[in-house]
Write an enzyme that holds these catalytic residues in place. Sequence first.
Site, PDB file in Angstrom:
ATOM      1  N   GLU A 195      -7.012  -1.772  -5.305  1.00 28.25           N
ATOM      2  CA  GLU A 195      -6.359  -0.726  -6.092  1.00 28.25           C
ATOM      3  C   GLU A 195      -5.332  -1.367  -7.016  1.00 28.25           C
ATOM      4  O   GLU A 195      -4.402  -2.022  -6.547  1.00 28.25           O
ATOM      5  CB  GLU A 195      -5.673   0.290  -5.172  1.00 28.25           C
ATOM      6  CG  GLU A 195      -6.633   1.164  -4.398  1.00 28.25           C
ATOM      7  CD  GLU A 195      -5.919   2.126  -3.481  1.00 28.25           C
ATOM      8  OE1 GLU A 195      -6.388   3.265  -3.327  1.00 28.25           O
ATOM      9  OE2 GLU A 195      -4.881   1.739  -2.892  1.00 28.25           O
ATOM     10  N   HIS A 216      -3.362  -3.885  -4.766  1.00 27.89           N
ATOM     11  CA  HIS A 216      -3.476  -3.586  -3.335  1.00 27.89           C
ATOM     12  C   HIS A 216      -4.856  -3.943  -2.803  1.00 27.89           C
ATOM     13  O   HIS A 216      -5.855  -3.286  -3.110  1.00 27.89           O
ATOM     14  CB  HIS A 216      -3.187  -2.100  -3.091  1.00 27.89           C
ATOM     15  CG  HIS A 216      -3.404  -1.681  -1.676  1.00 27.89           C
ATOM     16  ND1 HIS A 216      -3.998  -0.493  -1.321  1.00 27.89           N
ATOM     17  CD2 HIS A 216      -3.107  -2.311  -0.498  1.00 27.89           C
ATOM     18  CE1 HIS A 216      -4.064  -0.406  -0.014  1.00 27.89           C
ATOM     19  NE2 HIS A 216      -3.533  -1.489   0.509  1.00 27.89           N
ATOM     20  N   SER A 245       0.825  -1.206   0.000  1.00 29.61           N
ATOM     21  CA  SER A 245       0.000   0.000   0.000  1.00 29.61           C
ATOM     22  C   SER A 245       0.860   1.257   0.000  1.00 29.61           C
ATOM     23  O   SER A 245       0.327   2.366  -0.087  1.00 29.61           O
ATOM     24  CB  SER A 245      -0.900   0.022   1.245  1.00 29.61           C
ATOM     25  OG  SER A 245      -0.112   0.065   2.422  1.00 29.61           O
ATOM     26  N   ASN A 269      -5.472   5.574   0.709  1.00 27.98           N
ATOM     27  CA  ASN A 269      -4.644   6.081   1.801  1.00 27.98           C
ATOM     28  C   ASN A 269      -4.510   7.599   1.764  1.00 27.98           C
ATOM     29  O   ASN A 269      -4.385   8.242   2.810  1.00 27.98           O
ATOM     30  CB  ASN A 269      -3.260   5.433   1.767  1.00 27.98           C
ATOM     31  CG  ASN A 269      -3.262   4.035   2.349  1.00 27.98           C
ATOM     32  OD1 ASN A 269      -4.172   3.657   3.076  1.00 27.98           O
ATOM     33  ND2 ASN A 269      -2.255   3.255   2.017  1.00 27.98           N
TER      34      ASN A 269
END
Length: 286
Positions: free
Chosen positions: A153, A141, A120, A192
Amino acid sequence: MDIRTILIIGAGTMGRQIAMSCALGGYTTILQDISGSALDAARTDLESWADGRVAKGKLQAEFADAALARLSQSTELDASAAQADLVIEAAVERLDIKRSIFAELGKNAPAHAILATNSSTLASSHLAEASGRASQVCNMHFFNPALVMKCVEIVRNEQTSDETIQAVTAVARALGKEPVLVNREIPGFIANRMMGAMQREALNLASAEVASITDIDTTARTALGHPMGPFELMDLVGLDVIDFIAQATYAETGQALDQPHPLITQKVTEGKLGRKSGEGFYEYRR
């Protein structure tokens, strides 16, 4: 590309759940780790998870048994890589270790095999050269818990081919996930970055004593419709993980805004890591 066998590297929380997701999706799946005890613990955990789902009527026993039968374990990376059409690396978040793994995969995986990292924080461009097959490398991810969370992702680097993106996207969909494509590498990707912005503002509000941690969380739930507040979420993820993500992002960007927040640093220093340690921003019964 016809992907039939998927190798997952790393039997930790993420790796084992990604492996089970792949097995449930109908793929022949190999879970590899250098630790035999970690593999044994992963198997026990996944069998327990499957039993629980069956008991609750959320998974048919025959389907669970078939998935577990498709899932094998190995401590041998080279031999496992030789069988894989797709590799998803979920090892420790250390660049030197990941580069070493990708170098081994480049030597031992079939020429057509795609090599993805679940990282990540570390972009696949850092690993592409080591693999010797940059066009077949990307981030894939998953989110924790991988058996529940739908988002994956998929992040391409400058050399990732369209064929690679199409193949891993198809796999994600076959697992019942909802893949999102990140067209260029950026620290933190999508989730994130958005989560980090929310957390930074929540931490700043608390630091300035604008409102209590409890009231900030309540506002996020009752005004914004979030399933949990930012402090509750950070405790769930683990404050050491939040700190690590911030450190990795700051190392990439060099921007002061991305440095770990002092409140997080203080909690980590005190060993208050959230739910996993029994205390973070809140206290938890153990």
